[in-house]
Design a protein around this motif. Structure first.
Motif, PDB file in Angstrom:
ATOM      1  N   GLY A   5       0.831  -1.181   0.000  1.00 11.43           N
ATOM      2  CA  GLY A   5       0.000   0.000   0.000  1.00 11.43           C
ATOM      3  C   GLY A   5       0.870   1.236   0.000  1.00 11.43           C
ATOM      4  N   ILE A   6       0.243   2.368  -0.139  1.00  8.17           N
ATOM      5  CA  ILE A   6       1.013   3.613  -0.185  1.00  8.17           C
ATOM      6  C   ILE A   6       1.778   3.825   1.115  1.00  8.17           C
ATOM      7  CG2 ILE A   6      -0.907   5.083   0.524  1.00  8.17           C
ATOM      8  CD1 ILE A   6       0.283   7.216  -1.427  1.00  8.17           C
ATOM      9  N   GLY A   7       1.216   3.423   2.240  1.00  2.00           N
ATOM     10  CA  GLY A   7       1.911   3.582   3.513  1.00  2.00           C
ATOM     11  C   GLY A   7       3.221   2.820   3.541  1.00  2.00           C
ATOM     12  N   THR A   8       3.195   1.601   3.055  1.00  5.37           N
ATOM     13  CA  THR A   8       4.414   0.792   2.971  1.00  5.37           C
ATOM     14  C   THR A   8       5.423   1.457   2.051  1.00  5.37           C
ATOM     15  OG1 THR A   8       3.168  -1.225   3.378  1.00  5.37           O
ATOM     16  CG2 THR A   8       5.334  -1.477   2.354  1.00  5.37           C
ATOM     17  N   ASN A   9       4.951   1.978   0.938  1.00  2.00           N
ATOM     18  CA  ASN A   9       5.845   2.667   0.010  1.00  2.00           C
ATOM     19  C   ASN A   9       6.446   3.917   0.644  1.00  2.00           C
ATOM     20  OD1 ASN A   9       5.469   0.761  -1.970  1.00  2.00           O
ATOM     21  ND2 ASN A   9       3.963   1.948  -3.098  1.00  2.00           N
ATOM     22  N   LEU A  10       5.647   4.660   1.401  1.00 11.92           N
ATOM     23  CA  LEU A  10       6.180   5.838   2.075  1.00 11.92           C
ATOM     24  C   LEU A  10       7.274   5.441   3.058  1.00 11.92           C
ATOM     25  CD1 LEU A  10       2.949   7.931   2.799  1.00 11.92           C
ATOM     26  CD2 LEU A  10       4.708   8.383   1.081  1.00 11.92           C
ATOM     27  N   LYS A  11       7.045   4.379   3.812  1.00 11.49           N
ATOM     28  CA  LYS A  11       8.058   3.898   4.759  1.00 11.49           C
ATOM     29  C   LYS A  11       9.339   3.513   4.032  1.00 11.49           C
ATOM     30  CE  LYS A  11       4.921   1.890   8.137  1.00 11.49           C
ATOM     31  NZ  LYS A  11       4.478   0.641   8.766  1.00 11.49           N
ATOM     32  N   ARG A  12       9.198   2.781   2.942  1.00  7.33           N
ATOM     33  CA  ARG A  12      10.369   2.341   2.183  1.00  7.33           C
ATOM     34  C   ARG A  12      11.119   3.524   1.580  1.00  7.33           C
ATOM     35  NH1 ARG A  12      10.427  -3.256   0.400  1.00  7.33           N
ATOM     36  NH2 ARG A  12       8.829  -4.353   1.540  1.00  7.33           N
ATOM     37  N   LEU A  13      10.388   4.466   1.036  1.00  8.35           N
ATOM     38  CA  LEU A  13      11.025   5.651   0.471  1.00  8.35           C
ATOM     39  C   LEU A  13      11.748   6.436   1.555  1.00  8.35           C
ATOM     40  CD1 LEU A  13       8.217   6.771  -1.970  1.00  8.35           C
ATOM     41  CD2 LEU A  13      10.562   6.213  -2.634  1.00  8.35           C
ATOM     42  N   ARG A  14      11.082   6.638   2.667  1.00  5.15           N
ATOM     43  CA  ARG A  14      11.689   7.422   3.740  1.00  5.15           C
ATOM     44  C   ARG A  14      12.918   6.719   4.300  1.00  5.15           C
ATOM     45  NH1 ARG A  14      11.197   7.662   9.049  1.00  5.15           N
ATOM     46  NH2 ARG A  14       9.347   6.336   9.133  1.00  5.15           N
ATOM     47  N   SER A  15      12.876   5.394   4.382  1.00  8.62           N
ATOM     48  CA  SER A  15      14.030   4.662   4.915  1.00  8.62           C
ATOM     49  C   SER A  15      15.248   4.770   4.005  1.00  8.62           C
ATOM     50  CB  SER A  15      13.670   3.195   5.155  1.00  8.62           C
ATOM     51  OG  SER A  15      13.590   2.492   3.936  1.00  8.62           O
ATOM     52  N   LYS A  16      15.019   5.101   2.743  1.00 14.74           N
ATOM     53  CA  LYS A  16      16.125   5.246   1.788  1.00 14.74           C
ATOM     54  C   LYS A  16      16.627   6.686   1.714  1.00 14.74           C
ATOM     55  CE  LYS A  16      14.656   1.381  -1.040  1.00 14.74           C
ATOM     56  NZ  LYS A  16      14.312   0.904  -2.367  1.00 14.74           N
ATOM     57  N   THR A  17      16.076   7.547   2.540  1.00 14.58           N
ATOM     58  CA  THR A  17      16.486   8.948   2.550  1.00 14.58           C
ATOM     59  C   THR A  17      17.009   9.316   3.932  1.00 14.58           C
ATOM     60  OG1 THR A  17      14.379   9.872   3.307  1.00 14.58           O
ATOM     61  CG2 THR A  17      14.623   9.491   0.920  1.00 14.58           C
ATOM     62  N   LYS A  18      17.387  10.555   4.076  1.00  9.62           N
ATOM     63  CA  LYS A  18      17.876  11.052   5.356  1.00  9.62           C
ATOM     64  C   LYS A  18      16.740  11.539   6.257  1.00  9.62           C
ATOM     65  CE  LYS A  18      18.416  15.667   3.524  1.00  9.62           C
ATOM     66  NZ  LYS A  18      18.599  15.928   2.134  1.00  9.62           N
ATOM     67  N   TYR A  19      15.503  11.455   5.791  1.00  6.21           N
ATOM     68  CA  TYR A  19      14.378  12.063   6.495  1.00  6.21           C
ATOM     69  C   TYR A  19      13.819  11.194   7.614  1.00  6.21           C
ATOM     70  CZ  TYR A  19      14.113  15.318   2.563  1.00  6.21           C
ATOM     71  OH  TYR A  19      14.383  16.257   1.606  1.00  6.21           O
ATOM     72  N   GLU A  29       3.957  20.438   6.428  1.00  9.25           N
ATOM     73  CA  GLU A  29       3.225  21.281   7.377  1.00  9.25           C
ATOM     74  C   GLU A  29       2.011  20.562   7.947  1.00  9.25           C
ATOM     75  OE1 GLU A  29       2.532  25.003   5.319  1.00  9.25           O
ATOM     76  OE2 GLU A  29       4.654  25.536   5.421  1.00  9.25           O
ATOM     77  N   VAL A  30       2.249  19.301   8.346  1.00 10.55           N
ATOM     78  CA  VAL A  30       1.231  18.507   9.042  1.00 10.55           C
ATOM     79  C   VAL A  30       1.839  17.995  10.340  1.00 10.55           C
ATOM     80  CG1 VAL A  30       0.062  17.793   6.918  1.00 10.55           C
ATOM     81  CG2 VAL A  30       1.820  16.317   7.903  1.00 10.55           C
ATOM     82  N   ASP A  31       0.991  17.529  11.223  1.00 10.51           N
ATOM     83  CA  ASP A  31       1.439  16.953  12.481  1.00 10.51           C
ATOM     84  C   ASP A  31       2.163  15.624  12.222  1.00 10.51           C
ATOM     85  OD1 ASP A  31       1.037  17.110  15.549  1.00 10.51           O
ATOM     86  OD2 ASP A  31       0.467  15.049  15.023  1.00 10.51           O
ATOM     87  N   ARG A  32       3.173  15.310  13.026  1.00 14.41           N
ATOM     88  CA  ARG A  32       3.905  14.063  12.848  1.00 14.41           C
ATOM     89  C   ARG A  32       2.979  12.860  12.950  1.00 14.41           C
ATOM     90  NH1 ARG A  32       5.619  10.040  15.506  1.00 14.41           N
ATOM     91  NH2 ARG A  32       5.159  10.902  17.543  1.00 14.41           N
ATOM     92  N   ASN A  33       2.001  12.918  13.851  1.00 14.45           N
ATOM     93  CA  ASN A  33       1.053  11.807  13.983  1.00 14.45           C
ATOM     94  C   ASN A  33       0.235  11.610  12.713  1.00 14.45           C
ATOM     95  OD1 ASN A  33       1.811  11.068  16.587  1.00 14.45           O
ATOM     96  ND2 ASN A  33       0.408  12.542  17.510  1.00 14.45           N
ATOM     97  N   THR A  34      -0.082  12.703  12.049  1.00  8.11           N
ATOM     98  CA  THR A  34      -0.814  12.608  10.781  1.00  8.11           C
ATOM     99  C   THR A  34       0.020  11.849   9.767  1.00  8.11           C
ATOM    100  OG1 THR A  34      -2.002  14.673  11.179  1.00  8.11           O
ATOM    101  CG2 THR A  34      -1.841  13.936   8.890  1.00  8.11           C
ATOM    102  N   TYR A  35       1.289  12.237   9.640  1.00  6.09           N
ATOM    103  CA  TYR A  35       2.153  11.534   8.691  1.00  6.09           C
ATOM    104  C   TYR A  35       2.340  10.075   9.093  1.00  6.09           C
ATOM    105  CZ  TYR A  35       5.901   9.994   5.781  1.00  6.09           C
ATOM    106  OH  TYR A  35       6.619   9.253   4.886  1.00  6.09           O
ATOM    107  N   SER A  36       2.545   9.812  10.365  1.00  2.00           N
ATOM    108  CA  SER A  36       2.707   8.430  10.837  1.00  2.00           C
ATOM    109  C   SER A  36       1.469   7.593  10.528  1.00  2.00           C
ATOM    110  CB  SER A  36       2.997   8.408  12.340  1.00  2.00           C
ATOM    111  OG  SER A  36       4.258   8.971  12.600  1.00  2.00           O
ATOM    112  N   ASN A  37       0.306   8.203  10.663  1.00  2.00           N
ATOM    113  CA  ASN A  37      -0.940   7.494  10.335  1.00  2.00           C
ATOM    114  C   ASN A  37      -0.997   7.136   8.858  1.00  2.00           C
ATOM    115  OD1 ASN A  37      -1.996   7.382  12.920  1.00  2.00           O
ATOM    116  ND2 ASN A  37      -3.105   9.312  12.711  1.00  2.00           N
ATOM    117  N   TRP A  38      -0.444   7.982   8.003  1.00  2.00           N
ATOM    118  CA  TRP A  38      -0.396   7.665   6.571  1.00  2.00           C
ATOM    119  C   TRP A  38       0.517   6.471   6.330  1.00  2.00           C
ATOM    120  CZ3 TRP A  38       0.780  13.286   4.595  1.00  2.00           C
ATOM    121  CH2 TRP A  38      -0.352  14.089   4.788  1.00  2.00           C
ATOM    122  N   GLU A  39       1.692   6.482   6.967  1.00  2.21           N
ATOM    123  CA  GLU A  39       2.613   5.361   6.793  1.00  2.21           C
ATOM    124  C   GLU A  39       2.014   4.057   7.314  1.00  2.21           C
ATOM    125  OE1 GLU A  39       6.590   5.753   8.253  1.00  2.21           O
ATOM    126  OE2 GLU A  39       7.152   7.165   6.675  1.00  2.21           O
TER     127      GLU A  39
END
Length: 76
Positions: A5-19, A29-39
């Motif tokens: 799913g897109i959440g898994t893809n976001l996790k994989r993309l982020r793990s390959k970056t410095k972010y 410009e969103v809350d960290r919990n909002t982004y975590s909920n997407w992942e």
């Protein structure tokens, strides 16, 4: 084949970056919990953030939804 799913893809993309998840949340410009909920696929991503996420990770929008995991990350 396992379907990502897109959440898994976001996790994989982020793990390959410095972010961190906080970094991405700040860039969007969103809350960290909002982004975590997407992942974690606990909530859906509002469509306005899809192009921004693609820009942050330097991928095509389709790559965020890709189930083949063939995308490449550039400039990192």
């Amino acid at each position: 084949m396992y379907s990502y799913g897109i959440g898994t893809n976001l996790k994989r993309l982020r793990s390959k970056t410095k972010y961190s998840s906080q970094d991405i949340a700040d860039l969007l410009e969103v809350d960290r919990n909002t982004y975590s909920n997407w992942e974690n696929e606990a909530t859906d991503i509002k469509s306005q953030y899809i192009p921004k996420l693609a820009d942050i990770f330097n991928v095509k929008i389709q790559d965020l939804f890709d189930t083949e995991q063939k995308f490449q990350i550039n400039n990192f």
